[in-house]
Design a protein around this motif. Structure first.
Motif, PDB file in Angstrom:
ATOM      1  N   TRP A  19       0.813  -1.214   0.000  1.00 14.63           N
ATOM      2  CA  TRP A  19       0.000   0.000   0.000  1.00 14.63           C
ATOM      3  C   TRP A  19       0.848   1.267   0.000  1.00 14.63           C
ATOM      4  O   TRP A  19       0.315   2.376  -0.079  1.00 14.63           O
ATOM      5  CB  TRP A  19      -0.978  -0.025   1.173  1.00 14.63           C
ATOM      6  CG  TRP A  19      -1.917  -1.178   1.019  1.00 14.63           C
ATOM      7  CD1 TRP A  19      -1.876  -2.374   1.661  1.00 14.63           C
ATOM      8  CD2 TRP A  19      -3.011  -1.277   0.092  1.00 14.63           C
ATOM      9  NE1 TRP A  19      -2.865  -3.215   1.214  1.00 14.63           N
ATOM     10  CE2 TRP A  19      -3.577  -2.567   0.248  1.00 14.63           C
ATOM     11  CE3 TRP A  19      -3.555  -0.412  -0.851  1.00 14.63           C
ATOM     12  CZ2 TRP A  19      -4.672  -2.994  -0.503  1.00 14.63           C
ATOM     13  CZ3 TRP A  19      -4.643  -0.839  -1.602  1.00 14.63           C
ATOM     14  CH2 TRP A  19      -5.195  -2.112  -1.423  1.00 14.63           C
ATOM     15  N   PRO A  23       0.507   4.377  -7.140  1.00 15.57           N
ATOM     16  CA  PRO A  23      -0.814   3.885  -7.572  1.00 15.57           C
ATOM     17  C   PRO A  23      -0.763   3.030  -8.832  1.00 15.57           C
ATOM     18  O   PRO A  23      -1.502   2.048  -8.946  1.00 15.57           O
ATOM     19  CB  PRO A  23      -1.597   5.181  -7.810  1.00 15.57           C
ATOM     20  CG  PRO A  23      -0.926   6.204  -6.966  1.00 15.57           C
ATOM     21  CD  PRO A  23       0.517   5.834  -6.935  1.00 15.57           C
ATOM     22  N   HIS A 279      -8.851  14.346  -6.215  1.00 11.69           N
ATOM     23  CA  HIS A 279      -8.488  13.561  -7.393  1.00 11.69           C
ATOM     24  C   HIS A 279      -9.002  14.247  -8.662  1.00 11.69           C
ATOM     25  O   HIS A 279      -8.333  14.215  -9.706  1.00 11.69           O
ATOM     26  CB  HIS A 279      -9.083  12.154  -7.288  1.00 11.69           C
ATOM     27  CG  HIS A 279      -8.325  11.229  -6.399  1.00 11.69           C
ATOM     28  ND1 HIS A 279      -7.173  10.588  -6.786  1.00 11.69           N
ATOM     29  CD2 HIS A 279      -8.556  10.831  -5.114  1.00 11.69           C
ATOM     30  CE1 HIS A 279      -6.726   9.829  -5.801  1.00 11.69           C
ATOM     31  NE2 HIS A 279      -7.547   9.958  -4.769  1.00 11.69           N
ATOM     32  N   ILE A 317     -11.661   2.180  -1.162  1.00  7.79           N
ATOM     33  CA  ILE A 317     -11.006   1.117  -1.917  1.00  7.79           C
ATOM     34  C   ILE A 317     -11.746  -0.202  -1.796  1.00  7.79           C
ATOM     35  O   ILE A 317     -11.947  -0.909  -2.787  1.00  7.79           O
ATOM     36  CB  ILE A 317      -9.546   0.952  -1.448  1.00  7.79           C
ATOM     37  CG1 ILE A 317      -8.754   2.233  -1.730  1.00  7.79           C
ATOM     38  CG2 ILE A 317      -8.890  -0.254  -2.126  1.00  7.79           C
ATOM     39  CD1 ILE A 317      -7.363   2.237  -1.122  1.00  7.79           C
ATOM     40  N   ASN A 345     -11.913  -0.376  -6.307  1.00  7.92           N
ATOM     41  CA  ASN A 345     -10.925   0.265  -7.173  1.00  7.92           C
ATOM     42  C   ASN A 345     -10.572  -0.632  -8.355  1.00  7.92           C
ATOM     43  O   ASN A 345     -10.399  -0.144  -9.484  1.00  7.92           O
ATOM     44  CB  ASN A 345      -9.661   0.615  -6.371  1.00  7.92           C
ATOM     45  CG  ASN A 345      -8.983  -0.610  -5.784  1.00  7.92           C
ATOM     46  OD1 ASN A 345      -9.628  -1.619  -5.486  1.00  7.92           O
ATOM     47  ND2 ASN A 345      -7.673  -0.541  -5.599  1.00  7.92           N
ATOM     48  N   ARG A 412      -0.133  11.448  -0.808  1.00  8.10           N
ATOM     49  CA  ARG A 412      -1.181  10.446  -0.675  1.00  8.10           C
ATOM     50  C   ARG A 412      -1.245   9.844   0.726  1.00  8.10           C
ATOM     51  O   ARG A 412      -0.233   9.675   1.393  1.00  8.10           O
ATOM     52  CB  ARG A 412      -0.980   9.324  -1.710  1.00  8.10           C
ATOM     53  CG  ARG A 412      -1.054   9.831  -3.141  1.00  8.10           C
ATOM     54  CD  ARG A 412      -0.892   8.705  -4.147  1.00  8.10           C
ATOM     55  NE  ARG A 412      -0.892   9.220  -5.506  1.00  8.10           N
ATOM     56  CZ  ARG A 412      -1.984   9.486  -6.219  1.00  8.10           C
ATOM     57  NH1 ARG A 412      -3.175   9.250  -5.682  1.00  8.10           N
ATOM     58  NH2 ARG A 412      -1.907   9.958  -7.445  1.00  8.10           N
ATOM     59  N   ASN A 419      -8.623   5.786  -0.595  1.00  8.04           N
ATOM     60  CA  ASN A 419      -7.709   6.300  -1.613  1.00  8.04           C
ATOM     61  C   ASN A 419      -7.615   7.816  -1.431  1.00  8.04           C
ATOM     62  O   ASN A 419      -8.191   8.589  -2.180  1.00  8.04           O
ATOM     63  CB  ASN A 419      -8.218   5.946  -3.014  1.00  8.04           C
ATOM     64  CG  ASN A 419      -7.229   6.336  -4.099  1.00  8.04           C
ATOM     65  OD1 ASN A 419      -6.037   6.513  -3.831  1.00  8.04           O
ATOM     66  ND2 ASN A 419      -7.718   6.478  -5.316  1.00  8.04           N
TER      67      ASN A 419
END
Length: 428
Positions: A19, A23, A279, A317, A345, A412, A419
C-alpha cells in the motif's frame, strides 16, 4: 488444483509495503488479479490486540463485486464490513453503524435516516452548499495559491455536514481532526507514533494508533449524543432534530445510534467527497483536453465528469463481506464463514466492462462504476449529496477561477481502505 483450494499469491495485499507502492503499480497488481482463473486468497495482517482471522479472498472483478453486492443474504455485512478483522468491542460501540448491519435491521435504520432528510432540510442544505462554495472560492482568490485539499476540498463537505447537524463552529476543527485520525490509522501524519517492522506493526505502535482511533470515536460519538439530548429538549431545524423524531413502525433511533450515524456521516461524507474533489482537480490538470471539454459546456458535461472522477478516484477502496453459507460464484466455491474483500478500485478498472479503463474520459457512457458501492441495500446513502457537492464546487471554481490547476504531485494517504490525498498544491 480445485476451485475450492485456497490459492496464495505473492504481491500480498496484506503487506504494508504493497500500500506504499505508487498507484500505477498497485493497479497493475489488481489487473493481474482480475486475469486469474480463481480469486486470490491472502493471509490477514497480524495486528497486536486484534484477533487475526484465517484470511480473505480478493474480489477484483466487476462482475464479482456486483454479484456480492446484490446478494447481501449470502455476502453479509455482519459482523463487520469496514475492517478485515472483526472490530473489537471497544471500537464496535462507536463504529458499529448501519454499514455493519444486514436487513431487516439495516433497512429499518436506513428508512428512519432517510425520513429525516425532509424537504425543508434538503432546501437548507442546498442554500448552505452554494454559500459555502462561494466563501471558499473568495478565500482562494485572496490567497492565489493554496493546498487544494485543506483549503478547498475538505472545507465544503465538512461545513455542509456540520451545518446539517447543527454542530457549533467552535468544535468543527475537532470534528475534522478526528475524522482524519479515524481513517488515517497507519499514516504517520494523522496517527503518529507508529513503528513499523518488516512483518507489520509493533505492539507499541499498534496500541498507540488504536488508542487514538478509540478516543476519536468516543469524542465524535459523545458530541452527537450530547447534541441529541439537547435537541430532545429544544428541537431545532437541523438534521439531529429530524433524526430524533423520525420513526418507522413506531421505532426511533437511540442516542447511541445517532452517535454512530454521525460518525458514519462525518467520516464517509467528509473524507470520500473531499478525496473525489482532490483527485478530480489532479485528473483535470493532467488531462487538459478533458478540462477544455468540461469548461466549454459545464452543465452538459458536469454529470459525466463527476461519475468519471468517482470511477477513477474510487475514494473507498474496499469493503468486507462474510459468507453466510456455501456459495458458488464465477466458478469458485466459497464456504460459509469465508471473508471476501470487495475491491471497488479494481472493479472500476475492469477491462471487460470499461473500454480503455485507465483513460480519464468525461464522456464515458455507459459508466457502471461502483465508486459509491455496488448495487444493493448498501449503496451509498449520500451518493446524490456527494455528486451535488462536487458539481457545485467545480462550477464555482471553473466559473470564477477557470485557470486553477494542481501544481505538484499529491501527498497520498497511506491506507488500504481510503484512496486519500492529504495535500495537493494548486494555483489560480
Amino acid at each position: 488444483m480445485t476451485t475450492t483450494a485456497r490459492e496464495k499469491v505473492d504481491g500480498n495485499l496484506s503487506n504494508l509495503e504493497f500500500w506504499a507502492l505508487p498507484p500505477e503499480r498497485r493497479m497493475a497488481a489488481f489487473a493481474e488479479l482480475r486475469r486469474r482463473e480463481h480469486p486470490a486468497f491472502f493471509q490477514e495482517l497480524k495486528l497486536p490486540f486484534v484477533k487475526t482471522g484465517p484470511g480473505f479472498y480478493a474480489l477484483a472483478r466487476h462482475a464479482d463485486v456486483v454479484e456480492a453486492s446484490r446478494t447481501p443474504q449470502i455476502f453479509s455485512s455482519e459482523p463487520c464490513s469496514n475492517s478485515i478483522a472483526d472490530l473489537p468491542g471497544y471500537l464496535a460501540r462507536y463504529f458499529g453503524s448501519m454499514i455493519n448491519m444486514d436487513d431487516p435491521r439495516h433497512a429499518k435504520i436506513r428508512r428512519i435516516v432517510s425520513r429525516a432528510f425532509t424537504p425543508r432540510i434538503l432546501e437548507k442544505m442546498e442554500t448552505d452548499l452554494q454559500a459555502t462554495a462561494t466563501r471558499i472560492v473568495d478565500d482562494l482568490i485572496e490567497k492565489g495559491s493554496a493546498d487544494f485539499v485543506t483549503d478547498v476540498a475538505a472545507r465544503l463537505p465538512l461545513q455542509v455536514i456540520c451545518d446539517m447537524m447543527g454542530i457549533p463552529e467552535r468544535v468543527r476543527p475537532m470534528v475534522y481532526d478526528r475524522t482524519n485520525t479515524i481513517l488515517g490509522l497507519g499514516d504517520p501524519e494523522y496517527s503518529g507514533g507508529r513503528d513499523y517492522t518488516r512483518d507489520g506493526i509493533t505492539r507499541l505502535g499498534a496500541l498507540y494508533g488504536l488508542l487514538k482511533v478509540m478516543v476519536a470515536g468516543y469524542e465524535l460519538n459523545h458530541l452527537a449524543m450530547k447534541l441529541a439530548r439537547k435537541r430532545r429538549r429544544y428541537p431545532g431545524d437541523d438534521l439531529v432534530s429530524a433524526l430524533i423524531s423520525a420513526e418507522v413502525d413506531g421505532e426511533r433511533l437511540t442516542d447511541q445510534e445517532i452517535g454512530s450515524f454521525f460518525i458514519l456521516l462525518v467520516v464517509a461524507g467528509n473524507e470520500t467527497t473531499r478525496n473525489a474533489m482532490s483527485h478530480g482537480l489532479k485528473l483535470l490538470t493532467d488531462n487538459p483536453e478533458q478540462r477544455a471539454l468540461l469548461l466549454e459546456d459545464f452543465d452538459t458535461h458536469a454529470p459525466g465528469a463527476v461519475e468519471e472522477i468517482v470511477r477513477m478516484a474510487t475514494p473507498v477502496i474496499q469493503f468486507r463481506r462474510t459468507l453466510t453459507q456455501d456459495y458458488e460464484m464465477n466458478g469458485h466455491e466459497y464456504k460459509a464463514g469465508d471473508k471476501v474483500l470487495l475491491f471497488y478500485n479494481s472493479a472500476n478498472r475492469d477491462e471487460s466492462v470499461f473500454e480503455n479503463p485507465d483513460a480519464f474520459d468525461i464522456t464515458r457512457s455507459p459508466n457502471p462504476h461502483v465508486g459509491f458501492g455496488g448495487p444493493g441495500p448498501h449503496f451509498c446513502l449520500g451518493a446524490n449529496l456527494a455528486r451535488r457537492e462536487i458539481t457545485v464546487m467545480f462550477r464555482e471554481l471553473f466559473t470564477r477561477v477557470p485557470e486553477i490547476r494542481a501544481t505538484g504531485e499529491p501527498d497520498r494517504l497511506f491506507s488500504s481502505f481510503i484512496n486519500g490525498i492529504k495535500h495537493l498544491p494548486c494555483e489560480v
